[in-house]
Structures are given as C-alpha cells and as structure tokens.
Design a protein around this motif. Structure first.
Motif, mmCIF file in Angstrom:
data_model
loop_
_atom_site.group_PDB
_atom_site.id
_atom_site.type_symbol
_atom_site.label_atom_id
_atom_site.label_comp_id
_atom_site.label_asym_id
_atom_site.label_seq_id
_atom_site.Cartn_x
_atom_site.Cartn_y
_atom_site.Cartn_z
ATOM 1 N N GLY A 177 -22.190 12.372 3.443
ATOM 2 C CA GLY A 177 -22.036 12.557 2.003
ATOM 3 C C GLY A 177 -21.584 13.946 1.617
ATOM 4 O O GLY A 177 -21.071 14.710 2.446
ATOM 5 N N GLY A 178 -21.799 14.257 0.338
ATOM 6 C CA GLY A 178 -21.317 15.509 -0.245
ATOM 7 C C GLY A 178 -21.804 16.711 0.537
ATOM 8 O O GLY A 178 -22.892 16.732 1.112
ATOM 9 N N ASN B 115 -19.889 1.985 1.312
ATOM 10 C CA ASN B 115 -18.721 1.125 1.200
ATOM 11 C C ASN B 115 -18.690 0.257 2.455
ATOM 12 O O ASN B 115 -18.769 0.792 3.567
ATOM 13 C CB ASN B 115 -17.468 2.017 1.121
ATOM 14 C CG ASN B 115 -16.211 1.220 0.955
ATOM 15 O OD1 ASN B 115 -15.999 0.209 1.622
ATOM 16 N ND2 ASN B 115 -15.362 1.670 0.061
ATOM 17 N N GLY C 59 -11.873 9.781 -3.262
ATOM 18 C CA GLY C 59 -12.376 8.663 -2.457
ATOM 19 C C GLY C 59 -11.698 8.540 -1.103
ATOM 20 O O GLY C 59 -12.351 8.296 -0.089
ATOM 21 N N GLN C 60 -10.376 8.730 -1.082
ATOM 22 C CA GLN C 60 -9.667 8.538 0.189
ATOM 23 C C GLN C 60 -10.005 9.638 1.192
ATOM 24 O O GLN C 60 -10.150 9.369 2.386
ATOM 25 C CB GLN C 60 -8.172 8.457 -0.054
ATOM 26 C CG GLN C 60 -7.816 7.129 -0.725
ATOM 27 C CD GLN C 60 -6.325 6.919 -0.880
ATOM 28 O OE1 GLN C 60 -5.537 7.748 -0.481
ATOM 29 N NE2 GLN C 60 -5.974 5.797 -1.486
ATOM 30 N N ARG D 68 -12.544 -3.700 -2.433
ATOM 31 C CA ARG D 68 -12.442 -2.302 -1.963
ATOM 32 C C ARG D 68 -13.759 -1.729 -1.456
ATOM 33 O O ARG D 68 -13.754 -0.756 -0.707
ATOM 34 C CB ARG D 68 -11.963 -1.391 -3.091
ATOM 35 C CG ARG D 68 -10.661 -1.793 -3.729
ATOM 36 C CD ARG D 68 -9.486 -1.440 -2.837
ATOM 37 N NE ARG D 68 -8.248 -1.917 -3.446
ATOM 38 C CZ ARG D 68 -7.139 -1.213 -3.503
ATOM 39 N NH1 ARG D 68 -7.084 -0.005 -2.979
ATOM 40 N NH2 ARG D 68 -6.068 -1.725 -4.067
ATOM 41 N N ARG E 116 -13.174 4.974 -13.778
ATOM 42 C CA ARG E 116 -13.428 3.715 -13.052
ATOM 43 C C ARG E 116 -13.396 3.910 -11.540
ATOM 44 O O ARG E 116 -13.871 3.044 -10.803
ATOM 45 C CB ARG E 116 -12.409 2.652 -13.466
ATOM 46 C CG ARG E 116 -10.993 2.963 -13.012
ATOM 47 C CD ARG E 116 -10.030 1.884 -13.433
ATOM 48 N NE ARG E 116 -8.688 2.159 -12.922
ATOM 49 C CZ ARG E 116 -7.681 1.321 -13.028
ATOM 50 N NH1 ARG E 116 -7.840 0.163 -13.651
ATOM 51 N NH2 ARG E 116 -6.504 1.625 -12.535
ATOM 52 N N THR F 33 -11.642 -2.638 -15.204
ATOM 53 C CA THR F 33 -11.849 -2.871 -13.776
ATOM 54 C C THR F 33 -12.142 -4.353 -13.602
ATOM 55 O O THR F 33 -12.093 -5.114 -14.567
ATOM 56 C CB THR F 33 -12.978 -1.971 -13.207
ATOM 57 O OG1 THR F 33 -13.084 -2.193 -11.807
ATOM 58 C CG2 THR F 33 -14.325 -2.219 -13.861
ATOM 59 N N CYS G 211 -25.843 12.289 0.215
ATOM 60 C CA CYS G 211 -26.099 10.986 0.858
ATOM 61 C C CYS G 211 -26.613 11.110 2.283
ATOM 62 O O CYS G 211 -27.040 10.123 2.879
ATOM 63 C CB CYS G 211 -24.846 10.121 0.818
ATOM 64 S SG CYS G 211 -24.238 9.903 -0.848
HETATM 65 N N1 ACO Z 1 -10.953 -0.976 -10.806
HETATM 66 C C1 ACO Z 1 -9.663 -1.298 -10.732
HETATM 67 N N2 ACO Z 1 -8.726 -0.487 -10.202
HETATM 68 C C2 ACO Z 1 -9.140 0.686 -9.706
HETATM 69 C C3 ACO Z 1 -10.487 1.093 -9.746
HETATM 70 C C4 ACO Z 1 -11.409 0.199 -10.344
HETATM 71 N N3 ACO Z 1 -12.710 0.468 -10.420
HETATM 72 N N4 ACO Z 1 -10.592 2.303 -9.176
HETATM 73 C C5 ACO Z 1 -9.355 2.654 -8.782
HETATM 74 N N5 ACO Z 1 -8.488 1.683 -9.095
HETATM 75 C C6 ACO Z 1 -7.057 1.648 -8.825
HETATM 76 C C7 ACO Z 1 -6.449 3.026 -8.715
HETATM 77 O O1 ACO Z 1 -6.109 3.523 -9.991
HETATM 78 C C8 ACO Z 1 -5.223 2.760 -7.872
HETATM 79 O O2 ACO Z 1 -4.211 2.200 -8.708
HETATM 80 P P1 ACO Z 1 -2.663 2.599 -8.474
HETATM 81 O O3 ACO Z 1 -2.343 2.120 -7.089
HETATM 82 O O4 ACO Z 1 -1.982 1.843 -9.564
HETATM 83 O O5 ACO Z 1 -2.626 4.092 -8.601
HETATM 84 C C9 ACO Z 1 -5.675 1.645 -6.930
HETATM 85 O O6 ACO Z 1 -6.864 1.067 -7.534
HETATM 86 C C10 ACO Z 1 -6.039 2.125 -5.546
HETATM 87 O O7 ACO Z 1 -6.878 3.265 -5.656
HETATM 88 P P2 ACO Z 1 -7.375 4.012 -4.358
HETATM 89 O O8 ACO Z 1 -8.176 5.206 -4.767
HETATM 90 O O9 ACO Z 1 -6.223 4.200 -3.435
HETATM 91 O O10 ACO Z 1 -8.348 2.894 -3.743
HETATM 92 P P3 ACO Z 1 -9.026 2.869 -2.328
HETATM 93 O O11 ACO Z 1 -8.624 1.680 -1.585
HETATM 94 O O12 ACO Z 1 -8.961 4.207 -1.644
HETATM 95 O O13 ACO Z 1 -10.557 2.625 -2.737
HETATM 96 C C11 ACO Z 1 -12.619 3.811 -2.934
HETATM 97 C C12 ACO Z 1 -11.223 3.586 -3.515
HETATM 98 C C13 ACO Z 1 -13.387 2.520 -3.020
HETATM 99 C C14 ACO Z 1 -13.316 4.892 -3.753
HETATM 100 C C15 ACO Z 1 -12.481 4.239 -1.451
HETATM 101 O O14 ACO Z 1 -11.574 5.303 -1.327
HETATM 102 C C16 ACO Z 1 -13.802 4.645 -0.878
HETATM 103 O O15 ACO Z 1 -14.702 3.859 -0.717
HETATM 104 N N6 ACO Z 1 -13.965 5.899 -0.483
HETATM 105 C C17 ACO Z 1 -15.213 6.398 0.065
HETATM 106 C C18 ACO Z 1 -16.137 6.670 -1.062
HETATM 107 C C19 ACO Z 1 -17.527 6.951 -0.609
HETATM 108 O O16 ACO Z 1 -17.968 6.443 0.379
HETATM 109 N N7 ACO Z 1 -18.178 7.762 -1.394
HETATM 110 C C20 ACO Z 1 -19.533 8.041 -1.237
HETATM 111 C C21 ACO Z 1 -19.811 9.075 -0.229
HETATM 112 S S1 ACO Z 1 -21.497 9.334 -0.224
HETATM 113 C C22 ACO Z 1 -22.008 10.613 -1.262
HETATM 114 O O17 ACO Z 1 -22.233 11.697 -0.796
HETATM 115 C C23 ACO Z 1 -22.211 10.409 -2.750
#
Ligand code: ACO
Length: 325
Positions: free
Chosen positions: A313-314, A255, A217-218, A43, A158, A35, A119
C-alpha cells in the motif's frame, strides 16, 4: 527456551450499512458521477462495501473486532499487555486509536500504539507484536487493522471512490513455545509517496492541503504485483518453506486482478487464495485480518495450516507474515 508468537483468536466487524455496486452507482449518479456495476466488477472484482455511520469512529469498529477475537481466544481484555492498531483513519490526531481502544476494552497498563503503513499496516503490526513477544516484552497482544476510508474518499472521483470500504479485523497473538509466526518481511520505498496519498494535514487549527485520497491506479497496480511476489519468496526462504507448502494466501484485498497475478507468479492455484474484496472492497489495513477471520470462521483456514499474509500500500510499503495457524 525460545519464545514464539501464535494467533489464538481472530475477529472482525463490518459496519451495518452495506452498499452494493448498484446502490453506489445510484448514489454517485445523483451527484453527476457516472460509473457502472460492470466496470467495477470487471476491473476490480468488487461487488459491495460497507460504510460506517457518521457518529462511528475507527476505535468503535476496532472494539467490535477485538471483542470477537478475545472471545475466540478465550482471553479477557484485562490480560492484554500490548495493543497495536494499524490505521490511516484514526479517531484523532492524537492520542493513538490504540489508547482509545484500550480504554473502551476496559484494559489498562499495557503498551498501546498505532502503526501507519496504510494497506501494509496489519503485516507491519503483526511483525512488531511478534518481535515484542519473542523478546519477552509482551505476552498477550491484540493486533488490529481498522479503517473508515469512506471519510477520506473524494466522491467526485470515480477512479477511487468505488474501490474502498470500512471495517475492522483483529487477532490475539500470544506467547507460545511452538510457532506461530515463522517469519516476517517488511519493506518501504518512499520515492513512491505521490502515487497513493492523502495530501492533507492540520496546521494552525485548519486543514491544509487536500485531505482526500489520490491514487495513480496503474502505477500502484504494477508495483504491487512485483513486490508481492518478491516478498512472498523472501519470507518463505527465511522460514525454509516453498510456495508448494502454502495452504492459504491471504493478500491485501485491493483488487482481484492483483491477487490473480500474484498467485500466477507464485504458481499457486487461485482456489488457495482467500478472497473477500468482492464483499468488503478495499478496507486498507483492515482487509487482511477481516479476510483471515472470515476464512477461519468459514472453516477454510484450519489449525496447523500454513498461511501467508501479504500487504501492500501507500508509502510505498509492502511486506509478508508467514504463520502456522
Ligand atoms: N467507472 C467507469 N469508468 C471508469 C471508472 C469508474 N469507476 N474509473 C475509471 N474509469 C475509466 C477511466 O476514465 C478510463 O477511461 P478512458 O479509457 O476513456 O480514459 C478507463 O475507465 C480505464 O481507466 P484505467 O485507470 O486505465 O483503468 P484500470 O484498468 O487501470 O483500472 C484500477 C483502474 C481499478 C484503479 C486499477 O488500476 C487498480 O486496481 N489499481 C490498483 C489500485 C489499488 O490496488 N489500490 C490500493 C492500494 S492499497 C492502499 O494502500 C490504499
């Protein structure tokens, strides 16, 4: 005379071990997980997080946060008659982390229990404490969000392990003749269990399933932005307030892009949003009280101001608390 609940003190605690993105990138690389600082910042807005040491429990972090909140409120632990801990990473299966915390605080006799709403846990916990104070069941409450999410992260994934951190935040909520908490709004929709979960449990003395965090995540992102806007509007309507009345929005710190989208939908300038996700990562139930404490102590959030707390959250769970400080 109508009783209200009012926040009279805030506190927080971060475990001392801080990992910048560069530190985490290096640790993960040593285990073959790739990463980068650029990806994480772009992101998520996260630049650093704190991880608790192996011998530290959730109640230890909560104890430090509560000690600071009690000092700020000028209240002694012996006078606390309600403790609610919001956590998904409790010390034990049972008893509750709240009971363990009560003993560590040197208090006894009052009600103490945990709330499990991931969360959204802190807004759930404040809403319950507010109701118990309004109906006269409690007079001085400690409401806590405390988490050690590093224990449930899959460090080979990751897409999730770069997002979360550990910490605790707390408020003292006291009965008052003036508000205080103006309105609350809580929701859940269990059909979304699978998009954010730790699908493990204990059975027959063994861990069954997979006790590590899984997230789409999405899917979480899309749901979060919609429900945060809806809940903000609902809680404002209950209190007879408008978005323009809000001095500060303190959303769950998951985020920065979710926070930016929420502010945009509410037409709230982003400089009225408290942001700590950059330094804390996502600390689940702890994120809102830690952000609130940081904003109070830095002088941003002032007495008399209108603050909107929002969790998501979850579960899927979400909700809001509108409060005059
Ligand atoms: N480092 C590098 N690359 C990565 C990483 C990383 N850590 N993680 C994913 N990638 C890559 C993926 O493999 C993908 O590669 P590809 O295009 O070659 O397949 C690319 O990055 C894009 O991945 P996406 O999943 O589409 O990335 P996105 O822009 O959706 O961001 C994230 C991901 C940050 C998780 C976003 O979806 C998000 O923030 N979602 C909300 C998450 C959240 O808020 N969770 C907590 C809720 S609270 C609770 O209850 C715990």
């Amino acid at each position: 005379m109508k009783l209200y609940s009012r926040i009279t003190g805030t506190g927080s605690f971060l475990p001392p071990r801080r990992l910048s993105n560069a530190d985490l990138v290096a640790e993960l690389a040593a285990n073959g997980v790739e990463t980068s600082d650029d990806w994480i910042v772009e992101r998520t807005g996260i630049r650093a997080r704190h991880f608790a040491a192996a011998d530290v429990c959730c109640s230890d972090l909560a104890l430090q946060a509560c000690t600071h909140a009690l000092q700020a409120a000028g209240v002694v632990a012996a006078d606390i008659d309600l403790i609610i801990v919001a956590t998904s990473t409790p010390d034990m299966v049972f008893p509750s982390t709240a009971c363990i915390l009560q003993h560590k605080l040197g208090a006894s006799g009052g009600a103490a229990f945990d709330v499990q709403a991931v969360c959204s846990g802190f807004v759930y916990a404040v809403s319950i404490a507010d109701a118990l104070i309004q109906n006269g069941s409690a007079g001085k409450a400690l409401v806590v969000g405390a988490e050690i999410f590093s224990r449930i992260l899959d460090f080979s994934d990751r897409t999730t392990c770069v997002l979360f951190g550990d910490g605790a935040g707390a408020v003292v909520l006291e009965a008052s003749e003036s508000p205080g908490v103006l309105a609350t709004d809580l929701h859940a929709d269990g059909k979304h269990v699978g998009i954010l979960c730790v699908p493990g449990s204990v059975s027959g003395g063994k861990v069954v399933g997979e006790p590590l965090l899984k997230m789409d995540g999405q899917a979480v992102f899309k749901l979060a932005v919609g429900v945060l806007e809806q809940s903000a509007r609902a809680v404002l309507e209950k209190a007879g307030k408008a978005t323009t009345d809000i001095d500060w929005l303190i959303p769950h710190q998951a985020n920065i892009r979710i926070m930016q989208s929420t502010a945009k939908r509410l037409r709230l300038p982003f400089d009225r949003v408290i942001v700590t996700v950059d330094q804390h990562g996502n600390t689940s139930a702890a994120s809102i009280p830690m952000a609130l404490d940081s904003a109070v102590r830095s002088g941003k959030v002032k007495p008399g101001q209108l603050v909107l707390l929002e969790g998501v959250g979850g579960g899927f769970t979400w909700g809001s608390v509108l409060v005059t400080m």
